[in-house]
Design an enzyme around this catalytic site. Structure first.
Site, PDB file in Angstrom:
ATOM      1  CE  LYS A 110      14.808  -9.605  -9.883  1.00 28.04           C
ATOM      2  NZ  LYS A 110      15.322  -8.978  -8.707  1.00 28.04           N
ATOM      3  CG  ASN A 123       1.518   0.993   4.230  1.00 32.37           C
ATOM      4  OD1 ASN A 123       1.282  -0.193   4.016  1.00 32.37           O
ATOM      5  ND2 ASN A 123       2.715   1.512   4.131  1.00 32.37           N
ATOM      6  N   GLY A 124      -0.410  -0.968   6.371  1.00 33.35           N
ATOM      7  CA  GLY A 124       0.012  -1.831   7.483  1.00 33.35           C
ATOM      8  C   GLY A 124      -1.093  -2.809   7.841  1.00 33.35           C
ATOM      9  CD1 TRP A 171       0.468  -5.954  -3.259  1.00 34.08           C
ATOM     10  CD2 TRP A 171       0.365  -6.627  -1.128  1.00 34.08           C
ATOM     11  NE1 TRP A 171       1.030  -7.206  -3.179  1.00 34.08           N
ATOM     12  CE2 TRP A 171       0.980  -7.635  -1.895  1.00 34.08           C
ATOM     13  CE3 TRP A 171       0.195  -6.833   0.234  1.00 34.08           C
ATOM     14  CZ2 TRP A 171       1.421  -8.832  -1.336  1.00 34.08           C
ATOM     15  CZ3 TRP A 171       0.636  -8.032   0.801  1.00 34.08           C
ATOM     16  CH2 TRP A 171       1.239  -9.011   0.009  1.00 34.08           C
ATOM     17  CB  CYS A 179      -0.911   0.077   1.206  1.00 36.26           C
ATOM     18  SG  CYS A 179      -1.941  -1.344   1.412  1.00 36.26           S
ATOM     19  NE  ARG A 225       4.564   2.081  -0.202  1.00 38.70           N
ATOM     20  CZ  ARG A 225       5.530   1.712   0.611  1.00 38.70           C
ATOM     21  NH1 ARG A 225       6.772   1.864   0.250  1.00 38.70           N
ATOM     22  NH2 ARG A 225       5.267   1.201   1.790  1.00 38.70           N
ATOM     23  CD  GLU A 262      11.144 -10.468  -8.133  1.00 37.84           C
ATOM     24  OE1 GLU A 262      11.033 -10.098  -6.965  1.00 37.84           O
ATOM     25  OE2 GLU A 262      12.042 -10.054  -8.880  1.00 37.84           O
ATOM     26  CE  LYS A 316      11.944  -1.209  -5.581  1.00 37.94           C
ATOM     27  NZ  LYS A 316      12.523  -2.459  -6.086  1.00 37.94           N
ATOM     28  CG  HIS A 339      22.221 -35.704  -5.977  1.00 39.69           C
ATOM     29  ND1 HIS A 339      22.705 -36.997  -5.937  1.00 39.69           N
ATOM     30  CD2 HIS A 339      23.312 -34.907  -6.047  1.00 39.69           C
ATOM     31  CE1 HIS A 339      24.025 -36.976  -5.952  1.00 39.69           C
ATOM     32  NE2 HIS A 339      24.421 -35.703  -6.022  1.00 39.69           N
ATOM     33  CD  GLU A 364      18.324 -11.131  -7.881  1.00 43.09           C
ATOM     34  OE1 GLU A 364      17.816 -11.729  -6.919  1.00 43.09           O
ATOM     35  OE2 GLU A 364      17.872 -10.067  -8.323  1.00 43.09           O
TER      36      GLU A 364
HETATM   37  C1  G6P Z   1       9.881  -7.485  -1.888  1.00 44.76           C
HETATM   38  C2  G6P Z   1      10.343  -7.036  -3.254  1.00 44.76           C
HETATM   39  C3  G6P Z   1      11.689  -7.672  -3.590  1.00 44.76           C
HETATM   40  C4  G6P Z   1      12.700  -7.353  -2.489  1.00 44.76           C
HETATM   41  C5  G6P Z   1      12.197  -7.785  -1.119  1.00 44.76           C
HETATM   42  C6  G6P Z   1      13.071  -7.232  -0.009  1.00 44.76           C
HETATM   43  O1  G6P Z   1       9.523  -8.822  -1.919  1.00 44.76           O
HETATM   44  O2  G6P Z   1       9.382  -7.373  -4.242  1.00 44.76           O
HETATM   45  O3  G6P Z   1      12.163  -7.156  -4.819  1.00 44.76           O
HETATM   46  O4  G6P Z   1      13.910  -7.999  -2.774  1.00 44.76           O
HETATM   47  O5  G6P Z   1      10.890  -7.256  -0.887  1.00 44.76           O
HETATM   48  O6  G6P Z   1      12.969  -5.841  -0.018  1.00 44.76           O
HETATM   49  P1  G6P Z   1      14.006  -4.859   0.654  1.00 44.76           P
HETATM   50  O7  G6P Z   1      13.439  -3.487   0.452  1.00 44.76           O
HETATM   51  O8  G6P Z   1      14.080  -5.238   2.102  1.00 44.76           O
HETATM   52  O9  G6P Z   1      15.305  -5.051  -0.035  1.00 44.76           O
END
Ligand code: G6P
Length: 612
Positions: free
Chosen positions: A491, A100-101, A74, A2, A27, A494, A607, A510, A487
């Site tokens: 990506k 938010n929260g 969100w 949010c 967000r 996502e 995010k 395995h 990573e």
């Molecule tokens: C969310 C984002 C990720 C990020 C993670 C940690 O899941 O979508 O992209 O890596 O949070 O976020 P931070 O702000 O703590 O790096």
């Protein structure tokens, strides 16, 4: 999670609020709404879906109010719908609230309010807030200038959980009040007008002067003033902080998407990260830290703790720290660390990594480590973020605002900063290791090598076009390359929604090799000269079973054995993830584009995750 925005000034609030929400959409983006005060009445306009849907709401352009609050959601409590969208009003239509929260005790408070005659029209935890404020407001017979603030404070002191709340009251059309606890909120100060936002970039085009709120501090905004109060409503003073980021860093600057822009910003971002920490004479300094040789020598363990991509940056750091500093190093997911009674004491150094500095699990893990006596460092990108107020030491990546949900430049700058930290510790410890000198030289060359990596992207774009309709893609690596595989796989998941797995290449046989069949795509990453031969053998195992292969390497290999080979510049194996990840960020990006998806705002993600 949010995003919230607020405005009070002399301009019409509606367009400013929607504009702010559009910038905060990363967000959360399943519903949105705004509330303004129109001729002493609270107005609320909201809808399901993206922020831009607000432009289609009848009457939205007729709003005249110059004070307002806004929210992009969100969903946590209650599915995305118009009813569950914020802002929410109390039954008497005196207050409107965005939040938010998560309010953890909302069931209990809802029951309390229901037994006092209040009705609820949504499934959200938020709707209890305006009604609880009304409950206290209606009981207060003292009609002075603080009645609104008192009622809000009385309500907030009953809330458990995390919150950043903005509230309007129709009886106080020249004030808006906010409070925060464990959720981000900044106040932007300008001339004759003031702004509120979950994040700095959303209001950076209006001001660079910000007030930062601590937990349970209240701010009462009017057009010319912002007054601050502590949890007992004693007035307190605050100074503004000036943010150096410029407004254009939060714009797309001609790129189609923020993600692509941020991928291309990586050379500049890491130049900023290296900044004054490492000079041409290979002297490394961290003014933020005051660790002695004895302290570092006495450590029983270093932990890197983080979530998501930031956790992968920690994985990249583990090997470096152990090899260069000879300190046992572990990497933990913040949400796991918290609940497993980790062995942490005053001889443990805990390094937290968080782009946003707002991730709830990472903050909670930091509090736990601190309470066990450990020293805590946070590596973050956001000055003044919540985690920096908890950590013993804060070190900034200086990557500039990252807007796309999928993290790119934040990740590479985190790995750079961790590598700098490792060489700094090695220096303090007096390690006489040629690898340290070599690593320093390589760190200084990284921005140029990154530029080189970004020069020719045709091969990766063409390969993405070929495989974008696939169901599963595998990523393999050994040693440090396994981190890059993880990573890259994250990506891809996502932003392309393709199922993907990453594996330590030697482990594939395995179990997971059962999934390899004719035509499946396997991406192999090979940057460690000591492990190339082993990697080639593992890749041969999948080629034999019909896999198509994409290889990212800086080694001399027999390219004919593979379908596509992307060469990245040679560097120290410790920091090869910084270069090797770049073509794979682009791989995920081009697949997502080819599928016609919203790259910057992938489904179900946010995010910064400020709930646990
Ligand atoms: C969310 C984002 C990720 C990020 C993670 C940690 O899941 O979508 O992209 O890596 O949070 O976020 P931070 O702000 O703590 O790096």
């Amino acid at each position: 999670m949010c995003g919230i925005v607020g405005y009070i000034g002399n301009k019409k609030a509606g367009p400013i609020l929607i504009n702010g929400l559009l910038r905060l959409e990363y967000r959360g983006y399943d519903s949105a709404g705004i509330s303004t005060i129109e001729k002493d009445k609270i107005s609320i306009m909201k809808d399901k879906g993206r922020v831009k849907n607000l432009y289609n709401l009848p009457g939205i352009n007729d709003l005249e109010g110059t004070i307002g609050i806004a929210h992009t959601r969100w969903a946590t409590h209650g599915k995305p719908s118009k009813e569950n969208a914020h802002p929410h009003m109390d039954n008497s239509k005196t207050f409107s609230v965005v939040h938010n929260g998560i309010i953890e005790n909302y069931h209990e408070l809802r029951e309390f309010l229901s037994s006092n005659g209040y009705k609820f029209y949504s499934d959200t935890d938020t709707e209890i807030i305006p009604n609880l404020v009304h409950y206290y407001y209606s009981k207060d017979e003292n009609n002075d200038e603080f009645k609104f603030l008192r009622a809000f404070k009385n309500a907030c002191s009953r809330l458990l959980g995390s919150f950043a709340i903005e509230i309007l009251c129709k009886d106080y059309p020249n004030n808006m009040i906010v409070v925060r606890k464990d959720s981000p909120l900044v106040i932007g100060k300008s001339d004759g007008e003031n702004y509120l936002s979950s994040d700095i970039p959303a209001i950076l085009s209006f001001t660079r002067n910000f007030y930062l709120l601590n937990d349970y501090e209240y701010a009462v905004l009017s057009r010319d003033n912002v007054k601050f109060y502590d949890k007992d409503l004693n007035e307190i003073n605050k100074k503004t902080e000036t943010i150096e980021w410029n407004a254009s860093s939060a714009e797309k600057d001609g790129y189609q998407d923020f993600m692509l822009k941020e991928i291309y910003e990586q050379p500049t971002a890491i130049r900023e990260t290296i900044g004054s920490k490492l000079n041409e004479k290979l002297e490394c300094s961290f003014e933020e830290l005051d660790f002695t040789k004895d302290y570092l020598k006495g450590l029983n363990k270093i932990y890197f703790i983080a979530c998501g991509t930031a956790m992968h940056a920690g994985l990249a750091g583990k090997n470096m720290m152990e090899k260069l500093c000879k300190i046992p190093t572990e990497v933990d997911i913040a949400s796991e660390f918290r609940y497993r009674n980790p062995l942490v004491d005053d001889k443990t150094l805990c390094i937290f990594i968080s782009q946003s500095g707002e991730t709830a699990d990472t903050i909670a893990a930091l509090k736990l480590a601190k309470s066990n006596g450990a020293k805590t460092i946070v590596i973050t990108n956001v000055i003044g973020s919540s985690i920096t107020r908890e950590a013993d030491y804060s070190i900034y990546t200086h990557a500039g605002p990252e807007i796309a949900v999928a993290s790119t430049k934040a990740y590479t700058s985190q790995v750079v900063l961790i590598s700098l930290l490792c060489v700094y510790f090695a220096d303090v410890l007096g390690m006489d290791n040629p690898n340290v000198t070599n690593l320093k030289e390589e760190i200084l060359m990284l921005p140029k090598k990154l530029e080189e990596t970004l020069k020719d992207t045709k091969k990766i774009k063409d390969f993405a076009k070929k495989v974008y309709q696939e169901q599963d893609i595998f990523f393999l690596g050994r040693g440090i390359d396994e981190t890059t595989a993880r990573e890259a796989s994250l990506k891809l998941k996502e932003i392309s929604y393709i199922h993907s797995e990453s594996y330590a290449a030697g482990e594939l046989k395995h179990g997971a090799i059962a999934l390899i069949e004719n035509g499946v795509t396997v991406v192999g990453i090979m940057t460690d000269p000591n492990l190339v031969d082993k990697m080639v053998s593992n890749l041969q195992e999948v080629i034999t079973r019909g896999a198509k292969t994409l290889i990212i390497t800086n080694q001399d290999i027999d390219e004919k054995r593979f379908d596509v080979v992307i060469n990245v510049p040679k560097t120290s194996p410790f920091i090869s993830p910084i270069l090797a990840i770049v073509p794979l960020q682009l791989f995920a990006y081009y697949i997502s584009k080819e599928k016609g998806l919203d790259v910057d705002k992938p489904r179900n993600l946010a995010k910064s995750v400020t709930v646990e």
